[in-house]
Design a protein around this motif. Structure first.
Motif, PDB file in Angstrom:
ATOM      1  N   MET A 202      57.424  -7.262 -58.627  1.00  0.00           N
ATOM      2  CA  MET A 202      56.349  -7.292 -59.714  1.00  0.00           C
ATOM      3  C   MET A 202      55.184  -6.307 -59.133  1.00  0.00           C
ATOM      4  O   MET A 202      54.756  -6.507 -57.910  1.00  0.00           O
ATOM      5  CB  MET A 202      55.782  -8.412 -60.180  1.00  0.00           C
ATOM      6  CG  MET A 202      54.572  -7.962 -61.292  1.00  0.00           C
ATOM      7  SD  MET A 202      53.506  -9.505 -61.792  1.00  0.00           S
ATOM      8  CE  MET A 202      54.160 -10.060 -63.112  1.00  0.00           C
ATOM      9  N   PHE A 203      55.111  -5.212 -59.749  1.00  0.00           N
ATOM     10  CA  PHE A 203      54.163  -4.276 -59.260  1.00  0.00           C
ATOM     11  C   PHE A 203      52.615  -4.527 -60.254  1.00  0.00           C
ATOM     12  O   PHE A 203      52.744  -3.976 -61.334  1.00  0.00           O
ATOM     13  CB  PHE A 203      54.415  -2.880 -59.104  1.00  0.00           C
ATOM     14  CG  PHE A 203      55.488  -2.625 -58.084  1.00  0.00           C
ATOM     15  CD1 PHE A 203      54.963  -2.227 -56.863  1.00  0.00           C
ATOM     16  CD2 PHE A 203      56.705  -2.496 -58.383  1.00  0.00           C
ATOM     17  CE1 PHE A 203      55.889  -1.870 -55.845  1.00  0.00           C
ATOM     18  CE2 PHE A 203      57.689  -2.293 -57.436  1.00  0.00           C
ATOM     19  CZ  PHE A 203      56.996  -2.008 -56.202  1.00  0.00           C
ATOM     20  N   LEU A 204      51.650  -4.917 -59.612  1.00  0.00           N
ATOM     21  CA  LEU A 204      50.381  -5.500 -60.271  1.00  0.00           C
ATOM     22  C   LEU A 204      49.340  -4.606 -59.737  1.00  0.00           C
ATOM     23  O   LEU A 204      49.007  -4.192 -58.762  1.00  0.00           O
ATOM     24  CB  LEU A 204      49.981  -6.968 -59.998  1.00  0.00           C
ATOM     25  CG  LEU A 204      48.905  -7.369 -60.546  1.00  0.00           C
ATOM     26  CD1 LEU A 204      49.296  -7.505 -62.158  1.00  0.00           C
ATOM     27  CD2 LEU A 204      48.694  -8.699 -60.272  1.00  0.00           C
ATOM     28  N   ASN A 205      48.895  -3.865 -61.012  1.00  0.00           N
ATOM     29  CA  ASN A 205      47.875  -2.731 -60.913  1.00  0.00           C
ATOM     30  C   ASN A 205      46.527  -3.566 -60.616  1.00  0.00           C
ATOM     31  O   ASN A 205      45.823  -4.114 -61.908  1.00  0.00           O
ATOM     32  CB  ASN A 205      47.852  -2.053 -62.037  1.00  0.00           C
ATOM     33  CG  ASN A 205      47.535  -0.501 -61.815  1.00  0.00           C
ATOM     34  OD1 ASN A 205      46.872  -0.440 -60.563  1.00  0.00           O
ATOM     35  ND2 ASN A 205      47.564   0.118 -62.694  1.00  0.00           N
ATOM     36  N   LEU A 206      45.754  -3.734 -59.656  1.00  0.00           N
ATOM     37  CA  LEU A 206      44.483  -4.323 -59.860  1.00  0.00           C
ATOM     38  C   LEU A 206      43.421  -3.288 -59.676  1.00  0.00           C
ATOM     39  O   LEU A 206      43.039  -2.749 -58.717  1.00  0.00           O
ATOM     40  CB  LEU A 206      44.431  -5.423 -58.473  1.00  0.00           C
ATOM     41  CG  LEU A 206      43.546  -6.499 -58.250  1.00  0.00           C
ATOM     42  CD1 LEU A 206      44.377  -7.827 -58.956  1.00  0.00           C
ATOM     43  CD2 LEU A 206      42.867  -6.735 -57.024  1.00  0.00           C
ATOM     44  N   GLY A 207      42.936  -3.290 -60.769  1.00  0.00           N
ATOM     45  CA  GLY A 207      41.691  -2.154 -60.665  1.00  0.00           C
ATOM     46  C   GLY A 207      42.355  -0.931 -61.459  1.00  0.00           C
ATOM     47  O   GLY A 207      43.361  -1.176 -61.877  1.00  0.00           O
ATOM     48  N   LEU A 223      54.326  -7.541 -55.728  1.00  0.00           N
ATOM     49  CA  LEU A 223      54.306  -9.079 -55.479  1.00  0.00           C
ATOM     50  C   LEU A 223      55.490  -9.733 -55.664  1.00  0.00           C
ATOM     51  O   LEU A 223      56.463  -9.131 -56.205  1.00  0.00           O
ATOM     52  CB  LEU A 223      53.519  -9.515 -56.647  1.00  0.00           C
ATOM     53  CG  LEU A 223      52.060  -9.118 -56.728  1.00  0.00           C
ATOM     54  CD1 LEU A 223      51.230  -9.969 -57.994  1.00  0.00           C
ATOM     55  CD2 LEU A 223      51.307  -9.868 -55.344  1.00  0.00           C
ATOM     56  N   GLY A 225      56.582 -13.213 -56.719  1.00  0.00           N
ATOM     57  CA  GLY A 225      55.742 -14.397 -57.249  1.00  0.00           C
ATOM     58  C   GLY A 225      54.275 -13.861 -57.045  1.00  0.00           C
ATOM     59  O   GLY A 225      53.905 -12.935 -57.455  1.00  0.00           O
ATOM     60  N   GLU A 226      53.550 -14.984 -56.406  1.00  0.00           N
ATOM     61  CA  GLU A 226      52.257 -14.218 -56.017  1.00  0.00           C
ATOM     62  C   GLU A 226      51.820 -14.141 -54.915  1.00  0.00           C
ATOM     63  O   GLU A 226      50.937 -13.838 -54.275  1.00  0.00           O
ATOM     64  CB  GLU A 226      51.230 -15.699 -56.388  1.00  0.00           C
ATOM     65  CG  GLU A 226      50.876 -15.686 -57.915  1.00  0.00           C
ATOM     66  CD  GLU A 226      49.584 -16.399 -58.223  1.00  0.00           C
ATOM     67  OE1 GLU A 226      48.834 -15.891 -57.449  1.00  0.00           O
ATOM     68  OE2 GLU A 226      49.327 -17.073 -59.109  1.00  0.00           O
ATOM     69  N   VAL A 566      47.706 -13.559 -54.165  1.00  0.00           N
ATOM     70  CA  VAL A 566      46.834 -12.614 -55.069  1.00  0.00           C
ATOM     71  C   VAL A 566      45.327 -13.192 -54.696  1.00  0.00           C
ATOM     72  O   VAL A 566      44.181 -12.555 -54.590  1.00  0.00           O
ATOM     73  CB  VAL A 566      46.955 -12.724 -56.398  1.00  0.00           C
ATOM     74  CG1 VAL A 566      46.120 -11.760 -57.296  1.00  0.00           C
ATOM     75  CG2 VAL A 566      48.461 -12.150 -56.550  1.00  0.00           C
ATOM     76  N   ALA A 567      45.380 -14.627 -54.805  1.00  0.00           N
ATOM     77  CA  ALA A 567      43.859 -15.379 -54.698  1.00  0.00           C
ATOM     78  C   ALA A 567      43.195 -15.077 -53.284  1.00  0.00           C
ATOM     79  O   ALA A 567      42.199 -14.813 -53.219  1.00  0.00           O
ATOM     80  CB  ALA A 567      44.052 -16.927 -54.916  1.00  0.00           C
ATOM     81  N   ASP A 568      44.160 -14.836 -52.439  1.00  0.00           N
ATOM     82  CA  ASP A 568      43.785 -14.557 -50.971  1.00  0.00           C
ATOM     83  C   ASP A 568      43.012 -13.354 -51.076  1.00  0.00           C
ATOM     84  O   ASP A 568      42.045 -13.188 -50.227  1.00  0.00           O
ATOM     85  CB  ASP A 568      44.722 -14.937 -49.875  1.00  0.00           C
ATOM     86  CG  ASP A 568      45.130 -16.225 -49.706  1.00  0.00           C
ATOM     87  OD1 ASP A 568      44.271 -17.119 -49.908  1.00  0.00           O
ATOM     88  OD2 ASP A 568      46.390 -16.652 -49.478  1.00  0.00           O
ATOM     89  N   LEU A 570      41.460 -11.767 -53.045  1.00  0.00           N
ATOM     90  CA  LEU A 570      39.997 -11.449 -53.608  1.00  0.00           C
ATOM     91  C   LEU A 570      39.282 -12.168 -52.351  1.00  0.00           C
ATOM     92  O   LEU A 570      38.096 -11.675 -52.187  1.00  0.00           O
ATOM     93  CB  LEU A 570      39.931 -12.649 -54.825  1.00  0.00           C
ATOM     94  CG  LEU A 570      40.312 -11.528 -56.021  1.00  0.00           C
ATOM     95  CD1 LEU A 570      39.398 -10.695 -56.181  1.00  0.00           C
ATOM     96  CD2 LEU A 570      41.885 -11.300 -56.148  1.00  0.00           C
TER      97      LEU A 570
END
Lengths: 585, 317
Positions: A202-207, A223, A225-226, A566-568, A570
């Motif tokens: 999964m390609f997640l666009n953060l921002g 990603l 999973g996470e 993902v949480a890490d 941050l």
């Protein structure tokens, strides 16, 4: 150990290895050994400096370029249209070296340094973006700060400096669609796979708009999973062309722009810029002005770290600390505004000193703060840093070793967190920091937690420094009497016709700083901030390079986030503590 | 069904929903108090009408259904969350005689309904067709399944001691000793699972504002968002009142106050604990939460069940 001796040693080491002919020596106001070498030899020389010499230059501190085509005063330097400037730092010697590479032609190219330093990647992209210098063999040579569709290269002299020189801006629908299509992320471009044997990624666009990124930056995550397989940072959303503005503003009127480079660092930015200008002009700043500067800088370090502590908690899901730390940050700003007249961007340091003397009653305000703040800080420390969930979230996350930190150009708390006791305030004292008594807090593991602990401890040290400023504020002038100190002291302007004329000239045209080149770096709030200024004997800088700490720090984020969740990410972002304007300038 | 029954149902419904609405204001004020600021204090005395203003605002917001979403599921998801929580309130006995449905399987009914609540998260996140929502939904599903398991087990000690699944009988069985004493472990585990069930900090991973923006309900607007919002506060109220019923003697208390007052006081105490937790705790990471659930809480819950069972057996013999 004087600079001159070191100068000859490193030059002699290079001469011994490569022979004397390829090099040309240049003397600069900052006394950093500066050698010119042709582009064929450059990478080899730099590689030798990194690995070959005794006490090597491990850190690629900065890499930039200069458009030399309209420069008047450059006697003794090899002929070039563009010059690449490599700035290396040796921790073992506590010395810098500057290697310059002359390039000819309108679309010059040079071999890439990414094989020697991975951190050269972004710097070379920036030079390409800003000057149109190509780097052969670069893995991903593409614009980094400007939009992909941008025409021209902003830091070239022929590129307009203001929008009014550029014609009317229009955004018809097809152009908007084109621009948006260019923002579409294409994993293949970065050599990323869309799927592996087991799974589709999964390609997640953060921002660019995301509550956790602390500003407009885009992080594209690959990603599983996470779990983060890889990440790509897309920067430039906050680019305002500060370096270009320096070429248009006078030396004096550029000061407020520096305030906004690291917009949480306030007057700390003024200091980095002004120390360079003063060194170039040979101005000696009176002692009182130095101590006032130090005090204000430490207040801004506190303000920044308080904001950081609050948002750090918030990024880890803790809601309250940010409110507490903002209350104290407001108290810091109350003092700052009582002294400077403004809060975040006071624009208060001047060439040769500060804008005004301290107001009556400043000591009462400061004393009240230094007496009450440490107790509150201890509370925040136990609320955030001693919390077990925070520890579980941060310990062992986003680690890098001392060698990796140096390799990637990390300075400031991030470097000290991996056990390297390196603080420019101690190692290369400026503005009288050598007369203060304070410790350099260090961590051990270089993880998110240690980076944070170092910052909290730094706040205690800042309070110590402020207390010493308070107790030992020297009497005397708040500004130098040097003719280039701008504007001159008011009392003198009113009494003395020479000063009045200088005042008039330096305010209408701006002071003329003698020609030359100079760099000065300081320990800013999040690492080493430095200005590399070239004067062509004019009222404004010929070239102003702003070396900011956040740029290399941000570049390192993908490297330290791989394999984490993902949480890490941050937590990592929060503990790296970049500021967007400090990355993009 | 008697008229009285209908009155009770209507009363419970009205009370519970207005309590949730009140909580929105109450939490904001209380958090503000913890955080050295004011909170909403402009609309009405002490800002109590802020909720009314908010509800009016929510009703007039554009009710946007994303074109890329699965429309039917998207619309139904927020209804689930409120409905499943409200259904659970049916079995709670607030005071002698005030209970909408005095079921003999009340406790099981509650567990069943809370399991249904998971669907709202998963469906909402899935139907939004948004990557953040999807991640939130996945987290939500994993978290709820984990914590459902030992939420049920942690209550079995209470069931053994009260010898009934009926909530009224459970309260009556605490006449002499509240179950929080013999069942302290069960209480602690149920409390933790309850926080997870209500998706409150430190178990708010499905929405994790600083990571997933708002997770499973990112795409919801207007009253659809309002439903999720209401669902959260109803959840807090539900878990607090269940803690009171199962472990703190429900309406039982000294006679100078009516039973319902005791029930409300105890419930509010736990609601405040919920809010205080939100004001003080950070959020653990997803895998840490799972690990904590499976490796620590589940064995503890089982242990609690076995020990309670054994003790009760020995006692009766």
């Amino acid at each position: 150990m004087t600079a001159a001796v070191e100068h000859t040693t490193v030059a002699n080491e290079l001469f011994a290895r490569f022979g004397e002919p390829p090099f040309t020596l240049q003397s600069t106001a900052d006394e950093i050994p500066t050698l010119w070498v042709g582009k064929e030899k450059a990478v080899e020389v730099l590689h030798y400096l990194k690995t070959g010499v005794a006490k090597p230059y491990r850190m690629l501190y900065d890499l930039t370029a200069v458009d030399e085509r309209s420069r008047q005063r450059r006697e003794g330097q090899p002929d070039s249209d563009f010059t690449l400037v490599y700035h290396l730092l040796s921790f073992d010697r506590n010395e810098d070296i500057r290697i310059k590479v002359p390039l000819k032609g309108d679309r010059p190219s040079a071999p890439t340094l990414t094989g020697v330093w991975e951190s050269a990647n972004w710097y070379e992209r920036e030079v390409f973006d800003m000057f149109g210098v190509a780097f052969d063999g670069h893995p991903h040579l593409q614009r980094i700060l400007m939009p992909r569709s941008w025409k021209g290269h902003p830091l070239r002299k022929e590129h307009p400096a203001r929008a009014t020189e550029m014609g009317i801006f229009e955004l018809p629908e097809e152009k908007q669609n084109e621009e948006q299509a260019l923002l579409q992320f294409n994993p293949e471009e970065y050599g990323m796979a869309r799927q592996s044997d087991q799974t589709d990624f999964m390609f997640l666009n953060l921002g660019p708009q995301h509550p956790g990124t602390h500003g407009i930056i885009r992080i594209i995550l690959q990603l599983h999973g996470e779990e983060i397989v890889d990440a790509v940072l897309d920067i430039g959303y906050h680019h305002r062309g500060a370096e270009k503005m320096a070429e248009r503003q006078s030396w004096h009127t550029f000061i407020p722009y520096t305030d906004r480079v690291d917009y949480l660092g306030g007057v700390m930015n003024n200091l980095a810029y002004l120390l360079t200008v003063e060194k170039l002009a040979g101005i000696r700043v009176p002692e009182r002005a130095q101590v006032i500067r130090v005090m204000l800088c430490e207040f801004f370090r506190l303000a920044n770290h308080l904001l950081w502590l609050g948002t750090f908690g918030q990024d880890l899901g803790q809601m309250s600390p940010v409110f507490y730390t903002f209350i104290d940050r407001e108290r810091v700003f109350d003092i700052v505004s009582a002294i400077c007249g403004d809060r975040m961007h006071p624009n208060w340091f001047r060439i040769g000193g500060v804008a005004q003397d301290l107001p009556n009653g400043w000591d009462g305000l400061v004393r009240e703060f230094v007496d009450s703040f440490p107790k509150r800080l201890n509370e925040y420390d136990s609320l955030v840093m001693k919390n077990r969930i925070i520890k579980a979230r941060c310990i062992g996350i986003g680690c890098y070793t001392r060698e990796e930190a140096v390799e990637w150009g990390v300075t400031g708390p991030g470097l000290r967190a991996c056990g390297m006791e390196w603080d420019f305030r101690k190692k290369r004292p400026y503005s009288g920091y050598d007369r203060f008594d304070f410790d350099i807090p260090v961590g051990r593991n270089g993880d998110c937690y240690d980076r944070s602990v170092v910052r909290v401890e730094e706040m205690r040290q800042s309070v110590r420094i402020i207390k010493q400023c308070l107790d030992n504020m020297p009497p005397g002038d708040y500004k130098s009497d040097h003719p280039l100190a701008t504007p001159p002291r008011k009392e003198k302007t009113m009494q003395d016709i020479e000063t009045l004329i200088t005042h008039f000239l330096s305010v209408t045209w701006g002071p003329v700083i003698p020609h030359g080149e100079c760099f000065h770096g300081i320990e800013a709030v999040r690492g080493s901030n430095g200005y590399y200024l070239i004067s062509d004997n004019d009222v404004s800088a010929y070239r102003a390079r702003i070396r900011t700490p956040s740029f290399p720090h941000a570049q390192m984020i993908p490297y330290i986030s791989r394999g984490h969740s993902v949480a890490d990410l941050l937590a990592i972002i929060a503990s790296v503590d970049y500021v967007l304007a400090d990355i993009d300038r | 069904m008697t008229v009285m029954g209908l009155v009770v149902i209507a009363g419970v419904l009205a009370a519970v929903i207005s309590c949730a609405a009140f909580l929105v204001w109450f939490e904001r004020r209380l958090l503000a108090f913890f955080q050295e600021r004011y909170g909403p204090n402009r609309v009405g005395p002490f800002g109590v009408f802020q909720v009314v203003a908010d509800i009016i605002k929510l009703f007039f917001k554009e009710d946007w259904v994303p074109p890329f979403s699965d429309r039917a599921v998207f619309v139904i998801a927020p209804v689930f969350v409120v409905a499943s929580v409200l259904m659970s309130f049916a079995v709670i006995s607030f005071a002698p005689g005030i209970c909408a449905a005095d079921l003999d399987v009340g406790l099981l009914f509650f567990l069943a309904m809370s399991s249904l609540g998971v669907y709202s998260i998963v469906l909402g996140g899935w139907a939004s067709n948004n990557k953040y929502s999807l991640l939130g939904a996945l987290r939500g599903a994993a978290q709820m399944i984990t914590y459902e398991v030992f939420m049920g087990i942690s209550l079995m000690g209470v069931v053994i001691m009260a010898d009934s699944f009926n909530l009224k009988k459970i309260v009556e069985a605490q006449e002499h000793l509240w179950f929080c004493v013999p069942q302290f472990l069960g209480f602690a585990i149920f409390f933790i699972a309850g926080v997870a069930e209500a998706r409150r900090i430190p178990f708010d991973l499905p929405e994790a504002e600083s990571e997933l923006v708002a997770g499973y309900h990112s795409e919801f607007s207007s009253m659809k968002f309002g439903m999720f919002f209401l669902g959260e506060y109803l959840g807090v109220t539900l878990i607090s009142s269940l803690i009171v019923v199962f472990f703190f003697g429900g309406w039982l208390g000294p006679a100078f106050l009516p039973p319902i007052a005791w029930f409300l006081i105890k419930t509010f105490f736990f609601i405040i604990v919920f809010i205080l937790m939100r004001g003080s705790l950070p959020r653990p990471r997803y895998d840490q939460l799972m690990g904590y659930g499976w490796k620590v809480l589940l064995p503890l819950a089982l242990l609690n069940l076995f020990v309670t069972g054994a003790v009760v057996l020995v006692w009766q013999n």
